[in-house]
Design an enzyme around this catalytic site. Structure first.
Site, short mmCIF file in Angstrom:
data_model
loop_
_atom_site.label_atom_id
_atom_site.label_comp_id
_atom_site.label_asym_id
_atom_site.label_seq_id
_atom_site.Cartn_x
_atom_site.Cartn_y
_atom_site.Cartn_z
N ARG A 278 49.77 -21.26 -8.45
CA ARG A 278 48.42 -20.88 -8.89
C ARG A 278 47.59 -22.14 -9.08
O ARG A 278 48.01 -23.05 -9.81
CB ARG A 278 48.49 -20.08 -10.20
CG ARG A 278 47.13 -19.81 -10.80
CD ARG A 278 47.19 -18.94 -12.06
NE ARG A 278 45.83 -18.76 -12.57
CZ ARG A 278 45.37 -19.31 -13.69
NH1 ARG A 278 46.16 -20.05 -14.47
NH2 ARG A 278 44.12 -19.13 -14.06
N HIS B 225 37.63 -22.25 -12.72
CA HIS B 225 38.41 -22.74 -13.86
C HIS B 225 37.56 -23.80 -14.55
O HIS B 225 37.91 -24.98 -14.62
CB HIS B 225 39.76 -23.28 -13.39
CG HIS B 225 40.83 -23.31 -14.45
ND1 HIS B 225 42.04 -22.66 -14.32
CD2 HIS B 225 40.86 -23.92 -15.66
CE1 HIS B 225 42.78 -22.89 -15.41
NE2 HIS B 225 42.08 -23.65 -16.24
N GLU C 103 39.96 -17.45 -18.05
CA GLU C 103 39.64 -17.50 -19.48
C GLU C 103 38.15 -17.58 -19.77
O GLU C 103 37.69 -18.58 -20.35
CB GLU C 103 40.38 -18.67 -20.14
CG GLU C 103 41.89 -18.64 -19.94
CD GLU C 103 42.63 -19.65 -20.80
OE1 GLU C 103 41.98 -20.52 -21.39
OE2 GLU C 103 43.87 -19.55 -20.88
N ASN D 198 46.97 -15.00 -19.82
CA ASN D 198 47.44 -16.31 -20.29
C ASN D 198 47.81 -16.17 -21.75
O ASN D 198 46.97 -15.77 -22.57
CB ASN D 198 46.34 -17.37 -20.16
CG ASN D 198 46.00 -17.70 -18.72
OD1 ASN D 198 46.66 -17.21 -17.79
ND2 ASN D 198 45.01 -18.54 -18.52
N TYR E 14 49.51 -18.12 -25.09
CA TYR E 14 50.01 -19.34 -25.73
C TYR E 14 50.40 -19.13 -27.19
O TYR E 14 51.36 -19.72 -27.67
CB TYR E 14 48.95 -20.45 -25.66
CG TYR E 14 48.81 -21.02 -24.27
CD1 TYR E 14 49.71 -21.97 -23.80
CD2 TYR E 14 47.80 -20.58 -23.42
CE1 TYR E 14 49.59 -22.49 -22.52
CE2 TYR E 14 47.68 -21.10 -22.13
CZ TYR E 14 48.59 -22.05 -21.69
OH TYR E 14 48.48 -22.56 -20.41
N GLU F 21 49.55 -17.94 -17.20
CA GLU F 21 49.81 -19.20 -17.88
C GLU F 21 50.65 -18.95 -19.12
O GLU F 21 50.41 -17.99 -19.86
CB GLU F 21 48.51 -19.90 -18.36
CG GLU F 21 47.73 -20.56 -17.26
CD GLU F 21 46.47 -21.27 -17.77
OE1 GLU F 21 46.46 -21.75 -18.92
OE2 GLU F 21 45.49 -21.30 -17.01
C1 FCB Z 1 44.44 -22.88 -20.99
C2 FCB Z 1 43.71 -23.38 -19.77
C3 FCB Z 1 44.46 -24.43 -19.00
C4 FCB Z 1 45.18 -25.40 -19.92
C5 FCB Z 1 46.00 -24.64 -20.94
C6 FCB Z 1 46.80 -25.51 -21.85
O1 FCB Z 1 43.52 -22.41 -21.92
O2 FCB Z 1 43.42 -22.32 -18.89
O3 FCB Z 1 43.57 -25.08 -18.14
O4 FCB Z 1 44.28 -26.23 -20.52
O5 FCB Z 1 45.18 -23.81 -21.70
#
Ligand code: FCB
Length: 438
Positions: free
Chosen positions: A78, A122, A167, A293, A295, A347
Site C-alpha cells: 500500500r 495521503h 484518514e 487504520n 493504532y 495501517e
Molecule cells: C497514520 C498515518 C501514517 C503514519 C501513521 C503512524 O495516522 O496515516 O501516515 O503517520 O499514522
C-alpha cells in the site's frame, strides 16, 4: 500459538507507506510543491526541523525497496501517489514524468507478483490548490475528482484497490483544527467545513472513477478507534459517546447512511458545515472496501485533570496506549452499526526507539505489538467481521510528519546518513509468520 491457521488462505498480507514520508525528490522531474513542503519551512512546525526533500530517497531507490518488499514475502504493498508529482499545480496540465515514476514502480511490483494498493490522497495537497483556498474551497473537491478519474483511467487495471483519502479526520482536525499538520490552521469551524469538503471529494471521486470503468476496487481509508469512558460516571459516558460520534461516525454515517450523526451535529452548533442540496447523495456512494487504520483507543475522562489511560500493556514511543482488544471491539461495533463492505486493516504498527546493534535491530516490543493485534483481528473475524487483509505500518522508517525522523515506525531500519536499509527483528518475524501461513 499458531495464529496463521485461523486466517483464510486468500487473506492479503501487506506493508504500507505514503509518498511524502518516503519518496523525497520533492522537486524532481517537474514535481510541484505540496502543502507539506511549505509547512516544513514554518519555524517550529517539525520537531527535528527536518523536511521531506530526501526522506528515504525512495524515488531513486524504489527498485531496491520493491526487492525488500518481495523478500518479506508479502502479497501486497500500500502506497500513495503524490498529487503534485503528476499534476504539479493540482489543476491543468499532467506531468508525464511524474506518472512515469508510478509506472516504473508498478512494473517492479508486478515483476515481483506484489499487488498494488494505491491511496490518492495521503495529505500532500498541491500548493497550487492551497493558494486557491485548499480544502476550505469547495472547488478543490472537483479538482480531486478530476485527478482521481485520470489516475483510474491510466492505472485502474493495474491496481488491486484505490482509496480516495487516507484518514480525512487527520486532514481536517490536525491540518485545520489544531495546526499540528499542514497547512497549519487552528480553527474549529474550518476543520468541520473541511471535513465536509473531504467527504464530498471522496463521493465525487468514486463516481468519476466508476465512470472511467476502473477495474480496481474503490474505497476509502479511515482512522478509527473506540471511545472508552474512564469511569462509569454519566459525564464520562457522555463524553465517550460524543467523541465516537465526532470521529468515527462523522465519516462513516455520511458514506453509509447519507447524513451526519445527530449528536455530533448538535455539538458542533453554529460550526456545523454548510451542506449543499445533493451533497449527501454525492457522498453516499457504495464502496467496494473500507480501509481501517487502528493504532489506539480514545480514552475519555471528564475530570480535571483528566484521568490517565491505564496503559496496562504500555505505551509506544509516540505515547500512544497499546490496546489491542480495542481493534476487536471497534470492528464488532462497526459491524453492528453499518452494512460493511470487505475491510482491510490498512495501517497498524508502532513507533519504537530502535537502534542498530551490529547488523541487527532488536525490536521485540514491535513483534509483541503486531502479534497481539493480529490476535485481536482474528477474534473479530471469528465473530463474523469480513476482513480481507492486514497492512503493517510501515515498510520503512520514514518522515513521521510533525515528529520528523525522530519516530521510527518501520519494520526495516533506515540509516538516513547512508540510506542503508536493515531488516529489524520484526521484519524477519513478519516474513516467517507469513511464510507459515498455508
Ligand atoms: C497514520 C498515518 C501514517 C503514519 C501513521 C503512524 O495516522 O496515516 O501516515 O503517520 O499514522
Amino acid at each position: 500459538m499458531n495464529q496463521s491457521k485461523h486466517f483464510p488462505a486468500d487473506f492479503t498480507w501487506g506493508v504500507a507507506t505514503s509518498a511524502f514520508q518516503i519518496e523525497g525528490a520533492s522537486a524532481a522531474d517537474g514535481k510541484g510543491p505540496s502543502i507539506w513542503d511549505t509547512f516544513c519551512r514554518q519555524p517550529g512546525a517539525i520537531k527535528d526541523h527536518s523536511d521531506g526533500s530526501i526522506a528515504c530517497d525512495h524515488y531513486h531507490r524504489y527498485q531496491e525497496d520493491v526487492a525488500l518488499i518481495a523478500a518479506l514475502g508479502v502479497d501486497a504493498y500500500r502506497f500513495s501517489m503524490a498529487w503534485s508529482r503528476v499534476q504539479p499545480d493540482g489543476k491543468g496540465a499532467w506531468n508525464e514524468a511524474g506518472f512515469a515514476f508510478y509506472e516504473r514502480l508498478l512494473d517492479a511490483l508486478e515483476a515481483n507478483h506484489i499487488k498494488a494498493h494505491l491511496t490518492l490522497y495521503h495529505w500532500d495537497l498541491p500548493q497550487g490548490l492551497q493558494d486557491d483556498g485548499g480544502w476550505m474551497n469547495r472547488a478543490t473537491a472537483h479538482r480531486f475528482a478530476d485527478y482521481a478519474a485520470e489516475v483510474a483511467r491510466r492505472f485502474g487495471d493495474r491496481l488491486a484497490t484505490i482509496a480516495t483519502h487516507n484518514e480525512p479526520w487527520c486532514t481536517a482536525n490536525l491540518g485545520y483544527g489544531n495546526a499540528q499538520f499542514a497547512p497549519g490552521v487552528a480553527d474549529a469551524r474550518q476543520a468541520i467545513q473541511v471535513s465536509h469538503h473531504l467527504l464530498l471529494s471522496h463521493g465525487l471521486a468514486m463516481t468519476a472513477m466508476r465512470a472511467v470503468g476502473s477495474k480496481a476496487k474503490l474505497g476509502i481509508v479511515l482512522n478509527q478507534w473506540t471511545a472508552d469512558p474512564a469511569t462509569d460516571s454519566a459525564a464520562d459516558h457522555a463524553m465517550a459517546e460524543l467523541e465516537y460520534a465526532r470521529s468515527v461516525q462523522w465519516f462513516m454515517d455520511p458514506i453509509f447512511k447519507g447524513r451526519y450523526p445527530e449528536l455530533a451535529l448538535r455539538a458542533h452548533g453554529a460550526d456545523a458545515p454548510q451542506v449543499h442540496d445533493g451533497d449527501f447523495g454525492a457522498i453516499c456512494q457504495p464502496i467496494d472496501f473500507l480501509g481501517c487504520n487502528y493504532y489506539f483507543r480514545s480514552w475519555c475522562s471528564a475530570a480535571t485533570p483528566p484521568l490517565p489511560a491505564p496503559g496496562k500493556e504500555g505505551f509506544t514511543d509516540m505515547g500512544w496506549e497499546i490496546h489491542p482488544q480495542g481493534l476487536t471491539e471497534l470492528l464488532l461495533k462497526l459491524k453492528g452499526e453499518y452494512d460493511l463492505p470487505p475491510i482491510y486493516i490498512t495501517e497498524n504498527g508502532m513507533a519504537n526507539p530502535d537502534q542498530l546493534v551490529g547488523s541487527e535491530v532488536p525490536d521485540a516490543g514491535r513483534i509483541a505489538f503486531v502479534r497481539a493485534h493480529l490476535h485481536a483481528l482474528q477474534a473479530a473475524m471469528d465473530q463474523g467481521v469480513a476482513v480481507h487483509g492486514y497492512f503493517l505500518w510501515s515498510l520503512l522508517d520514514n518522515f513521521e510528519w510533525n515528529s520528523g525522523y525522530e519516530k521510527r515506525f518501520g519494520i526495516i531500519h533506515v540509516d538516513y546518513a547512508t540510506q542503508q536499509r536493515t531488516f529489524k527483528d520484526s521484519a524477519i518475524w513478519y516474513r516467517d509468520f507469513i511464510a507459515s501461513h498455508p
